[in-house]
Design a protein around this motif. Sequence first.
Motif, PDB file in Angstrom:
ATOM      1  N   ALA A 131       0.720  -1.148  -0.115  1.00  8.61           N
ATOM      2  CA  ALA A 131       0.067  -0.040   0.069  1.00  8.61           C
ATOM      3  C   ALA A 131       0.818   1.322   0.014  1.00  8.61           C
ATOM      4  O   ALA A 131       0.509   2.049  -0.714  1.00  8.61           O
ATOM      5  CB  ALA A 131      -0.729  -0.007   1.178  1.00  8.61           C
ATOM      6  N   VAL A 132       2.018   1.150   0.633  1.00 10.00           N
ATOM      7  CA  VAL A 132       3.037   2.343   0.662  1.00 10.00           C
ATOM      8  C   VAL A 132       3.668   2.499  -0.497  1.00 10.00           C
ATOM      9  O   VAL A 132       3.668   3.795  -0.880  1.00 10.00           O
ATOM     10  CB  VAL A 132       4.129   2.256   1.820  1.00 10.00           C
ATOM     11  CG1 VAL A 132       5.052   3.215   1.732  1.00 10.00           C
ATOM     12  CG2 VAL A 132       3.441   2.091   3.287  1.00 10.00           C
ATOM     13  N   ALA A 133       3.917   1.625  -1.153  1.00 17.46           N
ATOM     14  CA  ALA A 133       4.475   1.629  -2.514  1.00 17.46           C
ATOM     15  C   ALA A 133       3.711   2.407  -3.535  1.00 17.46           C
ATOM     16  O   ALA A 133       4.032   3.200  -4.436  1.00 17.46           O
ATOM     17  CB  ALA A 133       4.829   0.417  -3.003  1.00 17.46           C
ATOM     18  N   TYR A 134       2.370   1.616  -3.440  1.00 13.94           N
ATOM     19  CA  TYR A 134       1.439   2.174  -4.532  1.00 13.94           C
ATOM     20  C   TYR A 134       0.891   3.692  -4.147  1.00 13.94           C
ATOM     21  O   TYR A 134       0.730   4.492  -5.316  1.00 13.94           O
ATOM     22  CB  TYR A 134       0.145   1.460  -4.407  1.00 13.94           C
ATOM     23  CG  TYR A 134      -0.742   1.404  -5.814  1.00 13.94           C
ATOM     24  CD1 TYR A 134      -0.472   1.565  -7.065  1.00 13.94           C
ATOM     25  CD2 TYR A 134      -2.203   1.911  -5.460  1.00 13.94           C
ATOM     26  CE1 TYR A 134      -1.221   1.695  -8.057  1.00 13.94           C
ATOM     27  CE2 TYR A 134      -3.088   1.998  -6.287  1.00 13.94           C
ATOM     28  CZ  TYR A 134      -2.799   2.136  -7.637  1.00 13.94           C
ATOM     29  OH  TYR A 134      -3.355   2.171  -8.726  1.00 13.94           O
ATOM     30  N   ALA A 135       0.882   3.925  -2.740  1.00 11.51           N
ATOM     31  CA  ALA A 135       0.662   5.552  -2.533  1.00 11.51           C
ATOM     32  C   ALA A 135       1.414   6.538  -2.834  1.00 11.51           C
ATOM     33  O   ALA A 135       1.157   7.562  -3.467  1.00 11.51           O
ATOM     34  CB  ALA A 135       0.369   5.655  -1.045  1.00 11.51           C
ATOM     35  N   HIS A 136       3.069   6.159  -2.972  1.00 13.42           N
ATOM     36  CA  HIS A 136       3.876   6.995  -3.553  1.00 13.42           C
ATOM     37  C   HIS A 136       3.828   6.815  -5.003  1.00 13.42           C
ATOM     38  O   HIS A 136       4.073   8.180  -5.589  1.00 13.42           O
ATOM     39  CB  HIS A 136       5.230   6.197  -3.079  1.00 13.42           C
ATOM     40  CG  HIS A 136       5.789   6.732  -1.847  1.00 13.42           C
ATOM     41  ND1 HIS A 136       5.926   7.856  -1.363  1.00 13.42           N
ATOM     42  CD2 HIS A 136       6.164   6.082  -0.700  1.00 13.42           C
ATOM     43  CE1 HIS A 136       6.654   7.953  -0.227  1.00 13.42           C
ATOM     44  NE2 HIS A 136       6.321   6.770   0.484  1.00 13.42           N
ATOM     45  N   THR A 137       3.362   6.004  -5.668  1.00 10.40           N
ATOM     46  CA  THR A 137       3.202   6.073  -7.005  1.00 10.40           C
ATOM     47  C   THR A 137       2.130   6.848  -7.395  1.00 10.40           C
ATOM     48  O   THR A 137       2.308   7.960  -8.365  1.00 10.40           O
ATOM     49  CB  THR A 137       2.847   4.579  -7.931  1.00 10.40           C
ATOM     50  OG1 THR A 137       3.932   3.765  -7.400  1.00 10.40           O
ATOM     51  CG2 THR A 137       2.487   4.678  -9.288  1.00 10.40           C
ATOM     52  N   LEU A 138       0.834   6.907  -6.843  1.00 10.17           N
ATOM     53  CA  LEU A 138      -0.102   7.610  -6.919  1.00 10.17           C
ATOM     54  C   LEU A 138       0.109   9.286  -6.570  1.00 10.17           C
ATOM     55  O   LEU A 138      -0.155  10.117  -7.328  1.00 10.17           O
ATOM     56  CB  LEU A 138      -1.383   7.214  -6.171  1.00 10.17           C
ATOM     57  CG  LEU A 138      -2.163   5.918  -6.619  1.00 10.17           C
ATOM     58  CD1 LEU A 138      -3.273   5.823  -5.720  1.00 10.17           C
ATOM     59  CD2 LEU A 138      -2.485   6.111  -8.068  1.00 10.17           C
ATOM     60  N   LYS A 139       1.045   9.510  -5.482  1.00 15.38           N
ATOM     61  CA  LYS A 139       1.418  10.933  -5.348  1.00 15.38           C
ATOM     62  C   LYS A 139       2.042  11.558  -6.481  1.00 15.38           C
ATOM     63  O   LYS A 139       1.833  12.590  -6.776  1.00 15.38           O
ATOM     64  CB  LYS A 139       2.481  10.618  -4.022  1.00 15.38           C
ATOM     65  CG  LYS A 139       3.147  11.917  -3.749  1.00 15.38           C
ATOM     66  CD  LYS A 139       3.908  11.736  -2.819  1.00 15.38           C
ATOM     67  CE  LYS A 139       4.864  12.849  -2.394  1.00 15.38           C
ATOM     68  NZ  LYS A 139       5.872  13.288  -3.634  1.00 15.38           N
ATOM     69  N   GLU A 140       2.969  10.702  -7.184  1.00 19.94           N
ATOM     70  CA  GLU A 140       3.538  11.326  -8.501  1.00 19.94           C
ATOM     71  C   GLU A 140       2.599  11.376  -9.546  1.00 19.94           C
ATOM     72  O   GLU A 140       2.641  12.544 -10.271  1.00 19.94           O
ATOM     73  CB  GLU A 140       4.768  10.311  -8.668  1.00 19.94           C
ATOM     74  CG  GLU A 140       5.953  10.028  -7.642  1.00 19.94           C
ATOM     75  CD  GLU A 140       6.536  11.498  -7.332  1.00 19.94           C
ATOM     76  OE1 GLU A 140       6.588  12.643  -8.020  1.00 19.94           O
ATOM     77  OE2 GLU A 140       6.666  11.788  -6.100  1.00 19.94           O
ATOM     78  N   GLU A 141       2.052  10.436  -9.759  1.00 18.41           N
ATOM     79  CA  GLU A 141       1.155  10.668 -10.858  1.00 18.41           C
ATOM     80  C   GLU A 141      -0.046  11.795 -10.793  1.00 18.41           C
ATOM     81  O   GLU A 141      -0.467  12.313 -11.569  1.00 18.41           O
ATOM     82  CB  GLU A 141       0.182   9.272 -11.239  1.00 18.41           C
ATOM     83  CG  GLU A 141       0.986   8.154 -11.430  1.00 18.41           C
ATOM     84  CD  GLU A 141       0.305   6.725 -11.546  1.00 18.41           C
ATOM     85  OE1 GLU A 141      -0.920   6.513 -11.254  1.00 18.41           O
ATOM     86  OE2 GLU A 141       0.963   5.765 -12.052  1.00 18.41           O
ATOM     87  N   ARG A 142      -0.705  11.990  -9.494  1.00 21.86           N
ATOM     88  CA  ARG A 142      -1.879  12.952  -9.549  1.00 21.86           C
ATOM     89  C   ARG A 142      -1.283  14.219  -8.781  1.00 21.86           C
ATOM     90  O   ARG A 142      -2.095  15.278  -8.637  1.00 21.86           O
ATOM     91  CB  ARG A 142      -2.734  12.411  -8.390  1.00 21.86           C
ATOM     92  CG  ARG A 142      -3.355  10.823  -9.002  1.00 21.86           C
ATOM     93  CD  ARG A 142      -4.456  10.413  -8.023  1.00 21.86           C
ATOM     94  NE  ARG A 142      -5.174   9.183  -8.584  1.00 21.86           N
ATOM     95  CZ  ARG A 142      -6.257   8.578  -7.846  1.00 21.86           C
ATOM     96  NH1 ARG A 142      -6.591   9.277  -6.838  1.00 21.86           N
ATOM     97  NH2 ARG A 142      -6.426   7.377  -8.330  1.00 21.86           N
TER      98      ARG A 142
END
Length: 411
Positions: A131-142
């Motif tokens: 979940a942490v890794a995906y949150a960082h991905t979404l942080k950059e994308e959005r």
Amino acid sequence: MNRFAIELADIQAARRALRSIILPTPVLPATRLSAELGGPIFYKAENTQQSGSFKIRGAYNTIVHLSPEEKARGVIAPSAGNHAQGVAQAAQLLGVKATIVMPERAPLTKVVATRRLGAEVILHGATFDDAVAYAHTLKEERGLTYVHAFDHPRVIAGQGTIGLELVEALPDLQQLIVPIGGGGLIGGIALAVKTLLPHVRIVGVQAAGCAPVPASLAAGHPVTVPTAHTIADGIAVKRPGELTLPMIQALVDEVVTVDDEEIVMAIAHVLQYSRLVVEGAGAAGVAALLSGKVPVQPNQVTATILCGGNIDANLLMRVIEYALVRQGRYLLLRTSVDDRPGGLAALVNHVASTGASVMDLFHRRGMWRVPIDRAGVELILEVRDEEHTQAVIDSLERAGFHCERESNWPL
């Protein structure tokens, strides 16, 4: 220059920011626990806080200080539950869009509660790390602002406001026990308490199934443990923070661990004797006291933080059952009866005559190695205590019902 990420003034500023937002939670006497352990013990009941845990303090103190541009873009946070609700509630109060990434097997109670607070909840991955890794991905994308669960100065300062409330409520405090996940809670509280009451002994508690802090203290830097296996999901953090570990090193006198059985018995103790519902993380300090891992001296004023109450209803049911078995209130017996009309009735009637109550009954034939003219019976009985248990077994034996007691139940 301050050696920590924050100082007392930051915690005091956080308190001003939170004054109209949070509940100043009660400090309650733990009457039964005090009597059992021989010293005055108090609970700081953060489980009664809005959204059921202390997390609103750090989350709101972080989001309220974001720039208008950051607020307009929105915030994101990974969480197994309590941080999710804290961020969601803080964002809702401030009119900010919140996105929360939770593991796919996050407790349903916490997922539903987070959505009700207006956040977008995304379930991703098998573990919190996923979940942490995906949150960082979404942080950059959005282009979202990441709200850390513990390793951020404003988060630590927000949690530290609990320490200010404790000092005011218990000026004679001598010992404080605080659960540790990533360290934001104990870091902020310890700084506030040690600054104002330097003599207070502070003890941190981790779940034995996820305890990276002792290893990190020994190594002198944050260490990651490979697995997190505990019912105390609120403190199941595999690596302490870069900002929080130095605070634990300097301000915390001792760190102990408690296992899941000790946590279960602590949850049940708080429920039975203080009428308070706490989750595993919230009961960790009580577990350390009940197990004797943190002793209490006569007249030593001790407090612990009930840091959360968001326990899943199904888990709470299992906890209560487990505790009742361990307390000798439930009894599992195996015996056999004549395989003829009235055979089972004779057994049940005899159980009733002992004052035990039949909670469940399983009538078996071919599955058990019993004579052809008898049928196996498994009984779950409600009894008063261990003395009553033995009286029930003795009475059944005298009546001709040979009994086998299952001592390792529930598994």
